[in-house]
Every structure is written in C-alpha cells, then in structure tokens.
Design a protein around this motif. Structure first.
Motif, mmCIF file in Angstrom:
data_model
loop_
_atom_site.group_PDB
_atom_site.id
_atom_site.type_symbol
_atom_site.label_atom_id
_atom_site.label_comp_id
_atom_site.label_asym_id
_atom_site.label_seq_id
_atom_site.Cartn_x
_atom_site.Cartn_y
_atom_site.Cartn_z
ATOM 1 N N GLY A 1 0.948 -1.120 -0.061
ATOM 2 C CA GLY A 1 -0.094 -0.090 -0.187
ATOM 3 C C GLY A 1 0.942 1.116 0.122
ATOM 4 O O GLY A 1 0.424 2.351 0.337
ATOM 5 N N GLY A 2 2.019 1.231 -0.244
ATOM 6 C CA GLY A 2 2.954 2.439 -0.336
ATOM 7 C C GLY A 2 3.430 2.855 0.811
ATOM 8 O O GLY A 2 4.137 3.821 0.912
ATOM 9 N N GLY A 3 3.529 2.026 1.795
ATOM 10 C CA GLY A 3 4.039 2.342 3.166
ATOM 11 C C GLY A 3 3.454 3.192 3.863
ATOM 12 O O GLY A 3 3.996 3.711 4.869
ATOM 13 N N ARG A 4 2.079 3.547 3.736
ATOM 14 C CA ARG A 4 1.332 4.570 4.413
ATOM 15 C C ARG A 4 0.911 4.035 5.790
ATOM 16 O O ARG A 4 0.355 2.727 5.589
ATOM 17 C CB ARG A 4 0.219 4.983 3.548
ATOM 18 N N SER A 5 0.999 4.584 6.578
ATOM 19 C CA SER A 5 0.516 4.223 7.927
ATOM 20 C C SER A 5 -0.549 5.310 8.424
ATOM 21 O O SER A 5 -0.336 6.460 8.431
ATOM 22 C CB SER A 5 1.540 4.290 9.197
ATOM 23 N N ASP A 6 -1.890 4.509 8.914
ATOM 24 C CA ASP A 6 -3.001 5.150 9.262
ATOM 25 C C ASP A 6 -3.088 5.324 10.529
ATOM 26 O O ASP A 6 -4.469 5.749 10.887
ATOM 27 C CB ASP A 6 -4.091 4.882 8.391
ATOM 28 N N GLY A 7 -2.141 4.945 11.336
ATOM 29 C CA GLY A 7 -2.301 5.222 12.818
ATOM 30 C C GLY A 7 -2.928 3.786 13.463
ATOM 31 O O GLY A 7 -3.183 2.880 12.631
ATOM 32 N N PRO A 8 -3.124 3.717 14.803
ATOM 33 C CA PRO A 8 -3.330 2.461 15.355
ATOM 34 C C PRO A 8 -4.628 1.872 15.059
ATOM 35 O O PRO A 8 -4.923 0.856 15.286
ATOM 36 C CB PRO A 8 -3.272 3.126 16.782
ATOM 37 N N HIS A 9 -5.767 2.660 14.540
ATOM 38 C CA HIS A 9 -6.893 2.291 14.161
ATOM 39 C C HIS A 9 -7.155 2.086 12.854
ATOM 40 O O HIS A 9 -8.442 1.360 12.264
ATOM 41 C CB HIS A 9 -7.912 3.164 14.800
ATOM 42 N N GLY A 10 -6.372 2.637 11.991
ATOM 43 C CA GLY A 10 -6.506 2.041 10.588
ATOM 44 C C GLY A 10 -7.567 2.737 9.806
ATOM 45 O O GLY A 10 -8.239 3.437 10.333
ATOM 46 N N GLY B 1 -7.699 5.500 8.307
ATOM 47 C CA GLY B 1 -7.433 7.064 8.440
ATOM 48 C C GLY B 1 -8.499 7.744 8.438
ATOM 49 O O GLY B 1 -8.751 9.043 7.947
ATOM 50 N N ARG B 2 -9.569 7.386 9.101
ATOM 51 C CA ARG B 2 -10.660 8.216 9.665
ATOM 52 C C ARG B 2 -10.599 9.337 10.634
ATOM 53 O O ARG B 2 -9.816 9.006 11.500
ATOM 54 C CB ARG B 2 -12.069 7.389 9.888
ATOM 55 N N GLY C 1 -12.128 11.403 13.967
ATOM 56 C CA GLY C 1 -12.955 10.959 15.035
ATOM 57 C C GLY C 1 -14.187 11.397 14.841
ATOM 58 O O GLY C 1 -15.299 10.447 15.208
ATOM 59 N N ALA C 2 -14.638 12.405 13.935
ATOM 60 C CA ALA C 2 -16.237 12.712 13.599
ATOM 61 C C ALA C 2 -16.647 11.893 12.732
ATOM 62 O O ALA C 2 -17.959 11.218 12.881
ATOM 63 C CB ALA C 2 -16.087 13.973 12.962
ATOM 64 N N ALA C 3 -15.636 11.370 11.703
ATOM 65 C CA ALA C 3 -16.231 10.084 10.811
ATOM 66 C C ALA C 3 -16.460 8.824 11.515
ATOM 67 O O ALA C 3 -17.799 8.171 11.259
ATOM 68 C CB ALA C 3 -15.248 10.099 9.625
ATOM 69 N N ARG C 4 -15.693 8.547 12.499
ATOM 70 C CA ARG C 4 -15.925 7.286 13.183
ATOM 71 C C ARG C 4 -17.127 7.275 14.085
ATOM 72 O O ARG C 4 -17.974 6.721 14.113
ATOM 73 C CB ARG C 4 -14.768 6.892 13.954
#
Length: 112
Positions: A22-31, A33-34, A36-39
């Motif tokens: 995936g290009g080495g992109r890290s979206d953080g611990p929850h994955g 890339g959302r 907080g409002a979207a979650r």
C-alpha cells in the motif's frame, strides 16, 4: 552456446509503492485514516440501523403471534403477553403461537 535468461535479476525493494504494502502509508493505530467525527458518525449510523432492526423484529414477532388459522387482534396478543389473560385466545397464543415464534426467531438467529 548457453542461452542467457530473459528476465532481469531480482532486486530487493525498499518500501516502494510497488511492493504490495500500500505504499508504506500508516494510518495510525485504528487504520482506515478516518477522523474522530467520521468514526462517531459511522457509530451513530450503526446504532440507528440496529435500533430499526430491533423494532422490525418486535413488529414481526407481534404479527407472528397475531396471524394464524384464527386471527387474534394484536391488542389481545399484547394483553395476553403482559397480563396473562384467560380464554381461548390466551390459550392459543400461549400454547401454540409463542413456541412457534420462539423457534422461528432462534432458527433465524442461527442462520444469521
């Protein structure tokens, strides 16, 4: 005379986009890339869907208890369930329709 292979030799990749990660992109611990409002919006949407599904199940159960060879009004079914009731309608609901409906809900849950 030996023939040289036509494929190039293997070169190790070092985090390039073509190595399948995936290009080495890290979206953080929850994955994902959302934000907080979207979650939160997704959680509210799921809760609303779950509440609507539970309401539909309750309506289906009440209709299942009311419908049969001898129709019984949903208000009578509700009275039998809450207050016990007596008479032919109460006996039909308690002895025939409640077991049929419970088995139907359990089978539906098992299949789901």
């Amino acid at each position: 005379m030996p023939v040289a292979p036509t494929t190039p030799p293997h070169r190790p990749s070092h985090g390039t986009a073509d190595d399948g990660d995936g290009g080495g992109r890290s979206d953080g611990p929850h994955g994902g890339g959302r934000s907080g409002a979207a979650r939160r919006a997704a959680a509210v949407r799921r809760a609303g869907f779950l509440l609507g599904a539970c309401a539909a199940l309750v309506c289906a159960v009440l209709l299942s208890l009311a419908v049969g060879a001898r129709p019984i009004a949903p208000t009578v079914v509700w009275d039998v369930l809450l207050h016990g009731g007596d008479g032919d309608a109460a006996d039909v609901v308690r002895t025939l329709r409640v077991p049929r409906t419970v088995v139907g809900v359990m089978v539906g849950a098992a299949l789901g």
